[in-house]
Design a protein around this motif. Structure first.
Motif, PDB file in Angstrom:
ATOM      1  N   VAL A 210       4.996   1.704  12.532  1.00  0.00           N
ATOM      2  CA  VAL A 210       3.887   0.820  12.345  1.00  0.00           C
ATOM      3  C   VAL A 210       2.734   1.809  12.003  1.00  0.00           C
ATOM      4  N   LEU A 211       2.910   2.904  12.639  1.00  0.00           N
ATOM      5  CA  LEU A 211       1.568   4.128  12.394  1.00  0.00           C
ATOM      6  C   LEU A 211       1.516   4.524  11.060  1.00  0.00           C
ATOM      7  N   ALA A 212       3.023   4.922  10.649  1.00  0.00           N
ATOM      8  CA  ALA A 212       3.017   5.303   9.310  1.00  0.00           C
ATOM      9  C   ALA A 212       2.819   4.607   8.277  1.00  0.00           C
ATOM     10  N   PHE A 213       3.120   2.983   8.534  1.00  0.00           N
ATOM     11  CA  PHE A 213       2.884   2.081   7.513  1.00  0.00           C
ATOM     12  C   PHE A 213       0.994   1.956   7.333  1.00  0.00           C
ATOM     13  N   LEU A 214       0.659   1.751   8.599  1.00  0.00           N
ATOM     14  CA  LEU A 214      -1.073   1.796   8.432  1.00  0.00           C
ATOM     15  C   LEU A 214      -1.618   2.874   7.644  1.00  0.00           C
ATOM     16  N   GLU A 215      -1.039   4.029   8.262  1.00  0.00           N
ATOM     17  CA  GLU A 215      -1.602   5.330   7.542  1.00  0.00           C
ATOM     18  C   GLU A 215      -1.606   5.316   6.080  1.00  0.00           C
ATOM     19  N   LEU A 216      -0.268   4.773   5.567  1.00  0.00           N
ATOM     20  CA  LEU A 216      -0.280   4.946   4.179  1.00  0.00           C
ATOM     21  C   LEU A 216      -0.848   3.772   3.271  1.00  0.00           C
ATOM     22  N   ALA A 217      -1.291   2.745   4.230  1.00  0.00           N
ATOM     23  CA  ALA A 217      -1.996   1.486   3.764  1.00  0.00           C
ATOM     24  C   ALA A 217      -3.325   1.760   3.488  1.00  0.00           C
ATOM     25  N   TRP A 218      -3.918   2.527   4.351  1.00  0.00           N
ATOM     26  CA  TRP A 218      -5.109   3.070   4.305  1.00  0.00           C
ATOM     27  C   TRP A 218      -5.220   4.301   3.232  1.00  0.00           C
ATOM     28  N   ALA A 219      -4.426   5.221   3.015  1.00  0.00           N
ATOM     29  CA  ALA A 219      -4.651   6.382   2.012  1.00  0.00           C
ATOM     30  C   ALA A 219      -4.402   5.689   0.768  1.00  0.00           C
ATOM     31  N   GLY A 220      -3.676   4.901   0.627  1.00  0.00           N
ATOM     32  CA  GLY A 220      -3.406   4.144  -0.745  1.00  0.00           C
ATOM     33  C   GLY A 220      -4.582   3.770  -1.372  1.00  0.00           C
ATOM     34  N   THR A 221      -5.533   3.248  -0.634  1.00  0.00           N
ATOM     35  CA  THR A 221      -6.954   2.665  -1.059  1.00  0.00           C
ATOM     36  C   THR A 221      -7.856   3.936  -1.355  1.00  0.00           C
ATOM     37  N   ARG A 222      -7.639   5.101  -0.799  1.00  0.00           N
ATOM     38  CA  ARG A 222      -8.429   6.084  -0.947  1.00  0.00           C
ATOM     39  C   ARG A 222      -7.984   7.125  -2.066  1.00  0.00           C
ATOM     40  N   ILE A 223      -6.931   6.947  -2.645  1.00  0.00           N
ATOM     41  CA  ILE A 223      -6.183   8.001  -3.483  1.00  0.00           C
ATOM     42  C   ILE A 223      -6.731   7.231  -5.028  1.00  0.00           C
ATOM     43  N   ARG A 224      -7.120   8.303  -5.857  1.00  0.00           N
ATOM     44  CA  ARG A 224      -7.335   8.032  -7.183  1.00  0.00           C
ATOM     45  C   ARG A 224      -6.877   9.112  -8.121  1.00  0.00           C
ATOM     46  N   GLY A 225      -6.256   8.716  -9.356  1.00  0.00           N
ATOM     47  CA  GLY A 225      -5.659   9.679 -10.004  1.00  0.00           C
ATOM     48  C   GLY A 225      -6.087   9.551 -11.795  1.00  0.00           C
TER      49      GLY A 225
END
Length: 362
Positions: free
Chosen positions: A38-53
């Motif tokens: 659950v913690l890994a999911f929440l971390e990646l869900a948040w990081a996915g909104t912060r990453i741009r390429g």
């Protein structure tokens, strides 16, 4: 999200084993794994909104079979670093052909912007669209990941190889005179619209050619030499109607070889083709290497639509006031024509030998 599905299967299996063997320790292990998931999911869900390429190609032309540098700019707007990242680059030919798909690994991305260098090697000439298709970010342990779809594009032109052509230019072509906005750098002429040189007065010079202002400043008679327009007596028309996909590279290589050979012999010429973007015949003037690259890249960058009527007829209609000595046509059936007469025919693999054995007289 495939890694999370695998993690859920592992945790479910752990709980199942704890249940059938009545082992509290295994059950606690399953709970810890569930919390971690659950913690890994929440971390990646948040990081996915912060990453741009985005994707950049510093040099948009490349040689066939040579490595090309592609730069990936990744911006992390979050407060936590992304410890592991991978990205997928897809290279597609605009006129069909093989699609290249490669995954690359990048360095950790702290807060801010980072640039990664990727190397791409294309083995066939043509125009390609390079796409940063996906970015895959991992949690701090590197066990779970999330894939972000980016779809950022850049264009690259892969230049064809050229071969030797036996080409001989006649005096008629070398001394061809016609109207042009380009002037000869080595020969004077009779076009008063452009000054070729200013020199001292010599016996036999016309009085009308004296440059009176410069003569007054230098206290001696100075003569103005007029320029010689450098007209284009040759046009190379690329008629790719009926061109099979397997012969596309041979067609482009043959066209580049003919244009390069004319340019190398100091024969100014036009390269003309049907443009899908403009829906009409276009042409590029080739006097030097810069003009050669502009012509090749211009043709490669256009679409693959074909005109309904013959390109040669469309060219003559659009540029009917041109004075030409020779019209070269390279057709989609891999035949070369000069002023309506067939000179050579070749196949997709034997184009180099066919053009190498050709003796072209203009």
């Amino acid at each position: 999200m495939a890694s999370f599905l695998i993690g859920m299967v592992v945790i479910f299996t752990t709980f199942y084993l704890a249940l059938i063997y009545a082992q509290t320790a295994i059950g606690l292990l399953g709970c810890a794994g569930a919390v971690f998931l659950v913690l890994a999911f929440l971390e990646l869900a948040w990081a996915g909104t912060r990453i741009r390429g985005r994707l950049r190609i510093p040099i948009t032309t490349a040689e066939k079979g040579k490595e090309t540098t592609v730069l990936i700019d990744v911006e992390n707007r979050g407060i936590f670093p992304c410890m592991k990242i991978r990205y997928c680059i897809v290279c597609r030919g605009r006129r069909g052909g093989r699609t290249i798909r490669q995954w690359y690994s990048g360095e950790p991305v702290a807060r801010g912007k980072e640039s990664f260098r990727a190397v791409l090697c294309v083995s066939a000439a043509g125009s390609y669209t390079v796409t940063l298709e996906k970015i895959r970010i991992y949690d701090w342990t590197g066990l779970f990941h999330r894939t972000l779809r980016v779809k950022k594009n850049a264009e690259i032109q892969v230049l064809p190889e050229v071969a030797e052509v036996g080409l001989r230019l006649s005096e008629r072509l070398r001394n061809f005179f016609g109207d042009s906005d380009v002037y000869d750098d080595f020969r004077a002429g009779e076009d008063s619209g452009e000054i070729f040189d200013v020199r001292e007065f010599r016996a036999g010079d016309k009085v009308q050619s004296i440059h009176w202002k410069l003569s007054a400043k230098s206290d001696e008679l100075m003569v103005r030499e007029d320029s010689q327009p450098r007209a284009c007596p040759v046009v190379l028309i690329l008629d790719d109607r009926g061109l099979a996909a397997r012969n596309a590279e041979a067609f482009v290589s043959a066209a580049a070889t003919l244009s390069f050979s004319l340019m190398d012999r100091a024969c100014a010429h036009f390269v003309s083709w049907y443009s899908d973007i403009r829906q009409d015949m276009v042409r590029a003037r080739v006097d030097d290497e810069e003009g050669y690259y502009i012509a090749v890249c211009g043709y490669l960058g256009d679409g693959s639509a074909k005109p309904q009527t013959e390109p040669t007829e469309r060219y003559r209609e659009k540029y009917r006031f041109d004075r030409l000595l020779y019209t070269l046509e390279l057709r989609g059936d891999l035949t070369l024509w000069q002023n309506g007469e067939r000179l050579a025919a070749f196949d997709g693999k034997g184009w180099r030998e066919a053009l190498g054995g050709l003796e072209l007289v203009l």
